[in-house]
Design an enzyme around this catalytic site. Structure first.
Site: not given
Length: 553
Positions: A26, A47, A279, A282, A286, A289, A432, A440
């Protein structure tokens, strides 16, 4: 838009690598972008894997976020599946790649290289660990193998090792398939990002759904069982028979490629990066995980494998590579997990970490309904809020309940990200209507309780310190509530008659007040203080006392 002819190579897909590639396209139409993925899928919802094993998700295709063809057609990105990057030559800016299908080994040069190999499940060196029927869950092929094993061996009993996110989700999904589950956790609690007393409802839910829960007992080995299946042996001497074992004891960053290339690693074994995801080389970035991340609150460097931060890191790396001023602000560990109808969520730092660091902190417990009590089916949410006693800045929050939990933690997560205080929570204007919340909101209530404590209007005491607290323990619940269960040594004067019976309360002692969840205790504390008594409210009331007692804290 950049017209840079840059050649960008990305090692690994899924969250970090795939988002980096898409973002890079992009930003530049002319860059050549290649993703090397050693597995058969470039972008999938890991997941969702426990729910595929549990037949909640029945169509494997639903797990595929994008395939190689889509990357090519939509983004003009070359995805090379089952191509493993073997090494990095930083001097020549080249990577060595092996096509795992053909065995061909070839070289590719880069102008910029992004490492996103992820993390691998920890498989400890224990006797019998390689026996058939012992699985970890990280990829779609893993989930296929587990599903096939369940079907082929007609699995009736399973042992899940580890009580973290994957362990709990796998436990629920195996039970969903009619499998009896024993959950083993070496630590004294499940869900380590939470404080122990906040996990009491999780334990209760697990046991109520037939799960055999063993805390504080580690696995020492596996053997083939004489009656078939696997015998799981633990440190306590127990032996659990299983047809299937799931290892859910965490992941380890796949940092070998970076280490072999001479890139700097952090103290936790992940790749060390700066706020630009760069990292020590240059030309190499990275993400995901594999990297160590900075805790947004404490500024410690940690391993926190989460999909949301991995996606953001991928975007940051792409931005920087193509000349944009972008940086990653750190991770606050905002997480959510569902377990047997309970939602458990957290953000920021827990109390254990604050104690370890020696930080001064305040905390509040509360148990409000997820919406107003007069509207049907209001469900309680157990909330814990941690904050600075100096200025009220939010350190972290945890919540457990059936409905509306993640909504409240999301609000607190955004507040934490923006450096907000408990006084800001007190004033937060939130949605609410009777079926959604209260005038509250629980978020407001958490802020108000903390703010009242900081102002000195209603000082708080905590059940964990009860043995050290000196004074009168005053239970202001009604007599029937008191008789149904109370703290040993407490004196019962119901709030409804407190003003008429204040003469029974010693004026030369500290008064520690509690009710069921904290609200009546607050009213009583205010009344006592306005009448000259040194009163404090035991945060969270008798409900929190029971949670603390059951957690062994």
């Amino acid at each position: 838009m950049s017209n840079d002819k840059k050649r960008l190579l990305i090692v690994g897909g899924v969250a970090g690598g795939a988002s980096c590639a898409a973002r890079a396209r992009r930003l530049s139409e002319s860059a050549e972008i290649i993703i090397f993925e050693r597995g058969p899928f470039v972008s999938f919802a890991n997941c969702g894997l426990p729910y595929y094993v549990g037949d909640v998700i029945t169509d494997e295709k639903k797990l595929l976020i994008a395939n190689a063809g889509l990357f090519q057609e939509r983004f003009n990105i070359d995805v090379r599946l089952e191509n493993e990057v073997l090494s990095i030559n930083r001097e020549t800016s080249q990577v060595e790649v092996k096509n795992r299908q053909t065995g061909e080994v070839y070289q590719e040069y880069y102008d910029a290289l992004v490492l996103a190999p992820g993390a691998s499940p920890i498989r400890p060196h224990l006797p019998g660990i390689d026996l058939p029927g012992i699985f970890a869950l990280r990829t779609i092929p893993d989930s296929r193998r587990i599903r096939e094993w369940i079907d082929e061996h007609q699995v009736k009993k399973a042992v899940v090792v580890g009580g973290g996110f994957i362990g709990l989700e796998m436990t629920e999904n195996l039970v969903h398939r009619g499998i009896s589950v024993t959950l083993l956790e070496a630590q004294s609690q499940v869900m380590l990002p939470f404080d122990a007393e906040m996990t009491t409802p999780i334990n209760n839910s697990l046991v109520s759904h037939g799960v055999i829960l063993r805390l504080g007992d580690s696995v020492v080995g596996f053997e083939s069982h004489s009656e078939g299946g696997i015998a799981v042996k633990t440190k306590s001497g127990e032996v659990h028979q299983a047809d299937l074992v799931i290892l859910g004891i965490g992941v380890r960053p796949e940092s070998t490629l970076a280490k072999d290339a001479g890139l700097e690693l952090g103290s936790k074994g992940g790749i060390k990066v700066d706020e630009k995801m760069q990292t020590s080389d240059p030309k190499i970035w990275a993400v995901g995980d594999v990297v160590e991340v900075q805790d947004f609150v404490t500024k410690e460097w940690l391993l926190i494998p989460l999909a949301g931060p991995a996606n953001r890191q991928g975007r940051v790396a792409a931005d920087v590579i193509f000349g944009r001023d972008s940086s990653f602000r750190g991770v606050q560990g905002t997480s959510v997990c569902g377990i047997f109808g309970l939602t458990v969520a957290c953000t920021g730092v827990n109390e254990k970490s604050l104690q370890r660091l020696g930080w001064e902190y305040g905390k509040v417990y509360l148990h409000p309904g997820h919406h107003v009590g007069y509207y049907p089916n209001a469900k309680p949410i157990d909330i814990k809020l941690l904050f600075s006693p100096e200025d009220g800045r939010i350190f972290g929050a945890q919540a457990v309940g059936e409905v509306g939990v993640e909504k409240r933690i999301d609000v607190m997560a955004m507040a934490l990200q923006n450096g907000a205080t408990v006084f800001d929570l007190e004033e937060a204007e939130l949605c609410y209507a009777p079926q959604f919340g209260a005038a509250k909101d629980p978020v407001n209530m958490a802020g108000m309780i903390a703010a009242n404590a900081l102002r000195g209007d209603a000082p708080l005491a905590h059940w964990q310190e009860l043995n050290e607290l000196d004074g009168l323990l005053l239970d202001v619940r009604e007599v029937g509530e008191f008789e149904a269960g109370h703290v040993e040594g407490a004196k019962n004067i119901p709030l409804s008659v407190l003003r008429d019976r204040m003469s029974e309360i010693p004026s030369d002692q500290t008064i520690l007040v509690y009710c069921q969840v904290g609200q009546r205790g607050y009213y009583a504390t205010r009344a006592l203080r306005l009448n000259g008594f040194d009163a404090s409210n035991l945060s969270g009331g008798f409900k929190t006392y029971q949670a603390v007692k059951n957690s062994g804290d």
